[in-house]
Write an enzyme that holds these catalytic residues in place. Structure first.
Site, PDB file in Angstrom:
ATOM      1  N   ASP A  16       0.851  -1.199   0.000  1.00  8.26           N
ATOM      2  CA  ASP A  16       0.000   0.000   0.000  1.00  8.26           C
ATOM      3  C   ASP A  16       0.888   1.251   0.000  1.00  8.26           C
ATOM      4  OD1 ASP A  16      -2.314   1.644   0.308  1.00  8.26           O
ATOM      5  OD2 ASP A  16      -3.316   0.027   1.362  1.00  8.26           O
ATOM      6  N   HIS A  19       1.912   3.165  -3.213  1.00 10.35           N
ATOM      7  CA  HIS A  19       1.113   4.272  -3.776  1.00 10.35           C
ATOM      8  C   HIS A  19       1.726   5.614  -3.375  1.00 10.35           C
ATOM      9  CE1 HIS A  19      -2.326   1.877  -5.103  1.00 10.35           C
ATOM     10  NE2 HIS A  19      -2.485   1.358  -3.908  1.00 10.35           N
ATOM     11  N   HIS A 196      -8.566  -3.765   7.369  1.00  9.42           N
ATOM     12  CA  HIS A 196      -7.541  -2.925   6.736  1.00  9.42           C
ATOM     13  C   HIS A 196      -8.092  -1.505   6.720  1.00  9.42           C
ATOM     14  CE1 HIS A 196      -4.625  -2.021   3.305  1.00  9.42           C
ATOM     15  NE2 HIS A 196      -5.567  -1.131   3.023  1.00  9.42           N
ATOM     16  N   HIS A 198      -7.809   2.891   6.484  1.00  9.59           N
ATOM     17  CA  HIS A 198      -7.096   4.073   5.956  1.00  9.59           C
ATOM     18  C   HIS A 198      -7.441   5.256   6.837  1.00  9.59           C
ATOM     19  CE1 HIS A 198      -4.933   2.964   2.267  1.00  9.59           C
ATOM     20  NE2 HIS A 198      -5.775   1.935   2.245  1.00  9.59           N
ATOM     21  N   TYR A 287     -11.867   6.027  -3.263  1.00  9.41           N
ATOM     22  CA  TYR A 287     -10.706   5.144  -3.209  1.00  9.41           C
ATOM     23  C   TYR A 287      -9.425   5.906  -2.866  1.00  9.41           C
ATOM     24  CZ  TYR A 287      -9.680   0.481  -4.921  1.00  9.41           C
ATOM     25  OH  TYR A 287      -9.398  -0.837  -5.015  1.00  9.41           O
TER      26      TYR A 287
END
Ligand SMILES: CC[C@H](O)CC(=O)C(=O)O
Ligand code: MN
Length: 341
Positions: A16, A19, A196, A198, A287
């Protein structure tokens, strides 16, 4: 390691986090991070392009280094940790999964949009055939009600997944929503549940703790938060918090803090923080990996990236629709020009 681990952490900075550094990892960086994480006794380390195997492309961003080279380097560096890969059917293929398994990868995470679990059947079955521990990874989970999430998770379980993850790709969940979902999954599935998070709304830690409280035993973290959007639940902070709660991850706190400070921080182009764009991702439910693309489009068209992200949220775009970012930016720019003439 002291005692049994209560929670198994998968560290995602080398996937991740890719990115956040525009997929520019070098072999030396991957070796240094993987070695540090392995020394700190992290059980799983995910290594792939940010968008999973096969993600290196003009659409998703070209990798500096072939991901198979990075995977091979990580596998040969670690002594105890298992190397994992992410695969989105349609972006990565079975051929790449097989190649990764031949290199020594031990876990495959098969990711689909939260309503599309059915496209993971063959990939989950193939990962199992390869002898890999197999995880179903339901992305953008905030977009559906709990019942739908349970239905999709059950599909992944029926295909043979060992674990199913609730993935807050947009960093849009609130803690009570996470609780409700993990509780429902625990009541309906016989396999382990993962989470998971963010950090776009600064809730990755709170959401992770809510998931653990409801029985999630597989948790993703990213050292120094390195991940898409505002990044993920910060691993070294999570280990400290879980230690305080008496929850054992088996990870050495001081060692992982040192990896964060001495190895990962110097790799960052800028510290991972909640910028206005990151915040908008969580607020609009977009996203997280769209962030850098939206910022590039904002520069190209001379418009506010928040306008692009809010419009993408309204259109409920999902992973794989990155080309929409340019379309939306072009439309907004045209509307602005027309309004000024
Ligand atoms: C595009 C893949 C994505 O980054 C997977 C993931 O970590 C997520 O959906 O949060
Ligand atoms: Mn993610």
């Amino acid at each position: 390691m002291v005692g049994e681990r209560n929670i198994l952490i998968t560290e995602v900075a080398l996937r991740d986090g890719s990115h956040a550094i525009r997929h520019q990892y070098t072999v030396d960086q991957v070796v240094a991070v993987a070695k540090g994480l392995d020394d700190a006794n992290v059980p799983y380390i995910e290594v792939s392009h940010g968008d999973g195997l096969g993600g290196s492309s003009l659409q998703y961003g070209l990798s500096l280094t072939n991901e198979m080279e990075l995977i091979e380097a990580a596998v040969s560096t670690v002594t105890n940790a298992k190397i994992a890969v992410l695969l989105l059917p349609g972006i990565g293929t079975m051929k790449e999964l097989k190649q990764a398994a031949q290199l020594g990868v031990k876990m495959a995470r098969i990711a689909t949009h939260v309503t599309e679990a059915d496209i993971s059947a063959q990939h989950i079955a193939f990962a199992k055939e390869l002898g890999l521990e197999t995880v179903g990874f339901l992305m953008m989970a905030h977009m559906v009600p709990t019942e739908k999430l349970v239905e999709q998770a059950k599909l992944m379980e029926s295909y043979g997944a060992d674990v199913v993850y609730v993935v807050d790709s947009a960093g849009a969940f609130l803690p009570h929503e996470v609780k409700e979902r993990i509780q429902a999954l625990k009541n309906s599935l016989s396999i382990e549940i993962g989470f998971h998070g963010h950090n776009n709304l600064s809730l990755a830690m709170a959401n992770t703790l809510a998931a653990i409280e409801e029985g999630a035993t597989r948790i993703d973290g990213s050292i120094r938060c390195l991940g898409a959007g505002a990044g993920n639940t910060q691993t070294e902070v999570l280990i400290a918090v879980l230690n305080r709660l008496g929850i054992n991850t088996g990870i050495d706190l001081y060692k992982i803090m040192d990896v964060a400070e001495n190895i990962v921080a110097p790799i960052l182009e800028k510290p991972q923080e909640i910028t206005k764009d990151g915040l908008i991702l969580g607020y609009a439910g977009v996203y997280s990996s769209f962030l850098l693309h939206a910022q590039a489009a904002s520069k190209k068209f001379g418009i506010d990236s928040r306008d692009i992200l809010v419009e993408l949220g309204k259109r409920k775009v999902v992973g794989g629709q990155e080309d929409m970012i340019i379309d939306v930016a072009a439309e907004i720019s045209k509307q602005k020009q027309t309004a000024h003439t």
